[in-house]
Scaffold this motif. Structure first.
Motif, PDB file in Angstrom:
ATOM      1  N   LEU A   1       0.822  -1.214   0.000  1.00  0.00           N
ATOM      2  CA  LEU A   1       0.000   0.000   0.000  1.00  0.00           C
ATOM      3  C   LEU A   1       0.852   1.259   0.000  1.00  0.00           C
ATOM      4  O   LEU A   1       0.424   2.291  -0.540  1.00  0.00           O
ATOM      5  CB  LEU A   1      -0.942  -0.005   1.199  1.00  0.00           C
ATOM      6  CG  LEU A   1      -2.315  -0.656   1.006  1.00  0.00           C
ATOM      7  CD1 LEU A   1      -3.188   0.175   0.082  1.00  0.00           C
ATOM      8  CD2 LEU A   1      -2.209  -2.078   0.489  1.00  0.00           C
ATOM      9  N   ARG A   2       2.063   1.179   0.553  1.00  0.00           N
ATOM     10  CA  ARG A   2       2.949   2.347   0.462  1.00  0.00           C
ATOM     11  C   ARG A   2       3.381   2.574  -0.983  1.00  0.00           C
ATOM     12  O   ARG A   2       3.554   3.711  -1.415  1.00  0.00           O
ATOM     13  CB  ARG A   2       4.176   2.172   1.364  1.00  0.00           C
ATOM     14  CG  ARG A   2       3.885   2.288   2.848  1.00  0.00           C
ATOM     15  CD  ARG A   2       5.132   2.663   3.639  1.00  0.00           C
ATOM     16  NE  ARG A   2       6.228   1.733   3.414  1.00  0.00           N
ATOM     17  CZ  ARG A   2       6.467   0.668   4.163  1.00  0.00           C
ATOM     18  NH1 ARG A   2       5.683   0.389   5.184  1.00  0.00           N
ATOM     19  NH2 ARG A   2       7.486  -0.125   3.905  1.00  0.00           N
ATOM     20  N   ALA A   3       3.555   1.472  -1.722  1.00  0.00           N
ATOM     21  CA  ALA A   3       3.974   1.596  -3.118  1.00  0.00           C
ATOM     22  C   ALA A   3       2.833   2.056  -4.010  1.00  0.00           C
ATOM     23  O   ALA A   3       3.053   2.770  -4.992  1.00  0.00           O
ATOM     24  CB  ALA A   3       4.512   0.254  -3.617  1.00  0.00           C
ATOM     25  N   ALA A   4       1.612   1.673  -3.656  1.00  0.00           N
ATOM     26  CA  ALA A   4       0.459   2.040  -4.492  1.00  0.00           C
ATOM     27  C   ALA A   4      -0.728   2.400  -3.607  1.00  0.00           C
ATOM     28  O   ALA A   4      -1.696   1.639  -3.505  1.00  0.00           O
ATOM     29  CB  ALA A   4       0.098   0.893  -5.429  1.00  0.00           C
TER      30      ALA A   4
ATOM     31  N   ASP B   1      -4.631  -2.673   3.971  1.00  0.00           N
ATOM     32  CA  ASP B   1      -3.261  -2.466   4.450  1.00  0.00           C
ATOM     33  C   ASP B   1      -2.916  -3.471   5.531  1.00  0.00           C
ATOM     34  O   ASP B   1      -1.812  -4.036   5.543  1.00  0.00           O
ATOM     35  CB  ASP B   1      -3.116  -1.039   4.984  1.00  0.00           C
ATOM     36  CG  ASP B   1      -1.676  -0.703   5.332  1.00  0.00           C
ATOM     37  OD1 ASP B   1      -0.790  -0.934   4.492  1.00  0.00           O
ATOM     38  OD2 ASP B   1      -1.437  -0.198   6.456  1.00  0.00           O
ATOM     39  N   HIS B   2      -3.848  -3.729   6.440  1.00  0.00           N
ATOM     40  CA  HIS B   2      -3.614  -4.683   7.524  1.00  0.00           C
ATOM     41  C   HIS B   2      -3.377  -6.088   6.979  1.00  0.00           C
ATOM     42  O   HIS B   2      -2.456  -6.788   7.408  1.00  0.00           O
ATOM     43  CB  HIS B   2      -4.806  -4.668   8.485  1.00  0.00           C
ATOM     44  CG  HIS B   2      -4.757  -5.727   9.533  1.00  0.00           C
ATOM     45  ND1 HIS B   2      -5.589  -6.824   9.519  1.00  0.00           N
ATOM     46  CD2 HIS B   2      -3.953  -5.871  10.620  1.00  0.00           C
ATOM     47  CE1 HIS B   2      -5.308  -7.591  10.555  1.00  0.00           C
ATOM     48  NE2 HIS B   2      -4.328  -7.043  11.245  1.00  0.00           N
ATOM     49  N   ALA B   3      -4.200  -6.499   5.997  1.00  0.00           N
ATOM     50  CA  ALA B   3      -4.031  -7.831   5.405  1.00  0.00           C
ATOM     51  C   ALA B   3      -2.677  -7.941   4.711  1.00  0.00           C
ATOM     52  O   ALA B   3      -1.979  -8.956   4.834  1.00  0.00           O
ATOM     53  CB  ALA B   3      -5.165  -8.113   4.428  1.00  0.00           C
ATOM     54  N   ALA B   4      -2.290  -6.896   3.972  1.00  0.00           N
ATOM     55  CA  ALA B   4      -0.993  -6.918   3.297  1.00  0.00           C
ATOM     56  C   ALA B   4       0.150  -6.901   4.307  1.00  0.00           C
ATOM     57  O   ALA B   4       1.174  -7.578   4.121  1.00  0.00           O
ATOM     58  CB  ALA B   4      -0.881  -5.723   2.353  1.00  0.00           C
ATOM     59  N   PHE B   5      -0.013  -6.153   5.381  1.00  0.00           N
ATOM     60  CA  PHE B   5       0.987  -6.067   6.450  1.00  0.00           C
ATOM     61  C   PHE B   5       1.238  -7.451   7.050  1.00  0.00           C
ATOM     62  O   PHE B   5       2.389  -7.863   7.233  1.00  0.00           O
ATOM     63  CB  PHE B   5       0.486  -5.086   7.518  1.00  0.00           C
ATOM     64  CG  PHE B   5       1.391  -4.913   8.708  1.00  0.00           C
ATOM     65  CD1 PHE B   5       2.407  -3.963   8.702  1.00  0.00           C
ATOM     66  CD2 PHE B   5       1.208  -5.679   9.858  1.00  0.00           C
ATOM     67  CE1 PHE B   5       3.224  -3.791   9.818  1.00  0.00           C
ATOM     68  CE2 PHE B   5       2.015  -5.516  10.967  1.00  0.00           C
ATOM     69  CZ  PHE B   5       3.035  -4.573  10.944  1.00  0.00           C
ATOM     70  N   LEU B   6       0.158  -8.182   7.348  1.00  0.00           N
ATOM     71  CA  LEU B   6       0.323  -9.521   7.910  1.00  0.00           C
ATOM     72  C   LEU B   6       0.900 -10.489   6.884  1.00  0.00           C
ATOM     73  O   LEU B   6       1.748 -11.330   7.221  1.00  0.00           O
ATOM     74  CB  LEU B   6      -1.020 -10.038   8.419  1.00  0.00           C
ATOM     75  CG  LEU B   6      -1.623  -9.338   9.635  1.00  0.00           C
ATOM     76  CD1 LEU B   6      -2.882 -10.077  10.104  1.00  0.00           C
ATOM     77  CD2 LEU B   6      -0.625  -9.225  10.785  1.00  0.00           C
ATOM     78  N   ALA B   7       0.465 -10.379   5.634  1.00  0.00           N
ATOM     79  CA  ALA B   7       0.982 -11.270   4.594  1.00  0.00           C
ATOM     80  C   ALA B   7       2.483 -11.084   4.421  1.00  0.00           C
ATOM     81  O   ALA B   7       3.226 -12.067   4.233  1.00  0.00           O
ATOM     82  CB  ALA B   7       0.255 -11.014   3.279  1.00  0.00           C
TER      83      ALA B   7
END
Length: 220
Positions: free
Chosen positions: A74-77, A96-102
């Motif tokens: 999410l920081r990139a896009a 963002d939370h899901a991507a953070f955990l992944a």
């Protein structure tokens, strides 16, 4: 006692429970760490006595949720334009939370089922932030207050245990990155702190397993 003023139009705190003014009946002033603590004892009852002051790092974090992103993806896009409504910010936070955990090795995490439905992770995250963070909630033994804010049914006798376990497993690292800037999360503040205190061992049969389960998903 100094209590953070509430907006005139607000009848409930952001955590979902109306604040209860609590007077400091002691002749001794409150310690600095308690002066603006949202949680306060009123006799034997723990209540939400005030909202977070504007200068609190947790207040800053609340304002950043759904607009400041911690995952590399999410920081990139990031979404453009940035979300400006509560629902849009909740959706952006969930992504963002899901991507953070992944990115930390937990791509298919399980969302607990409480009281017949999946636990709303965004609502839990925000409620704990607005009460001064998970360490404050644990130290005050306030997850029952959080359960009330989430309007969980009284029949869910294990709600406090489930909420604490879910936060520690799925939300603690995200809170640390957002509030304290740990794990390279680009947080909103830098403060000292450690992991939540270890929970006490529960007695056998102390919780009701019927109200607790897990489902796959990102939570909301």
């Amino acid at each position: 006692m100094v209590t953070a003023p509430l907006p005139a139009a607000a009848s409930r705190t952001s955590a979902g429970v109306a604040p209860t003014p609590v007077a400091n009946t002691s002749s001794d002033p409150l310690p600095p760490e308690e002066e603006f603590n949202p949680l306060r004892k009123d006799g034997r009852v723990l209540v939400i006595a005030s909202e977070l002051p504007a200068g609190s790092p947790f207040h800053t974090a609340v304002e950043a949720v759904g607009r400041v992103f911690l995952s590399a993806a999410l920081r990139a896009a990031p979404p453009s334009p940035l979300p400006d409504t509560p629902d849009a910010r909740a959706i952006a936070w969930a992504a963002d939370h899901a991507a953070f955990l992944a990115e930390r090795g937990l791509p298919n995490f399980k969302v607990p089922v409480v009281g017949g439905g999946p636990l709303p992770l965004h609502t839990l995250f925000m409620a704990v932030l607005r009460l001064g963070g998970v360490e404050n909630v644990i130290n005050k033994r306030a997850f029952r207050v959080v359960a009330t804010a989430l309007a969980l049914p009284r029949t869910c006798t294990s709600a406090a245990f489930v909420l604490r376990n879910a936060h520690e497993r799925l939300l603690y690292a995200y809170e640390q990155a957002l509030v304290h800037g740990r794990e390279g999360g680009g947080g909103t503040a830098t403060m000292a702190g450690g992991p939540p205190p270890k929970r006490r061992k529960r007695r056998r049969g102390a919780s009701s397993e019927r109200a607790v389960g897990v489902v796959s998903g990102t939570g909301g």
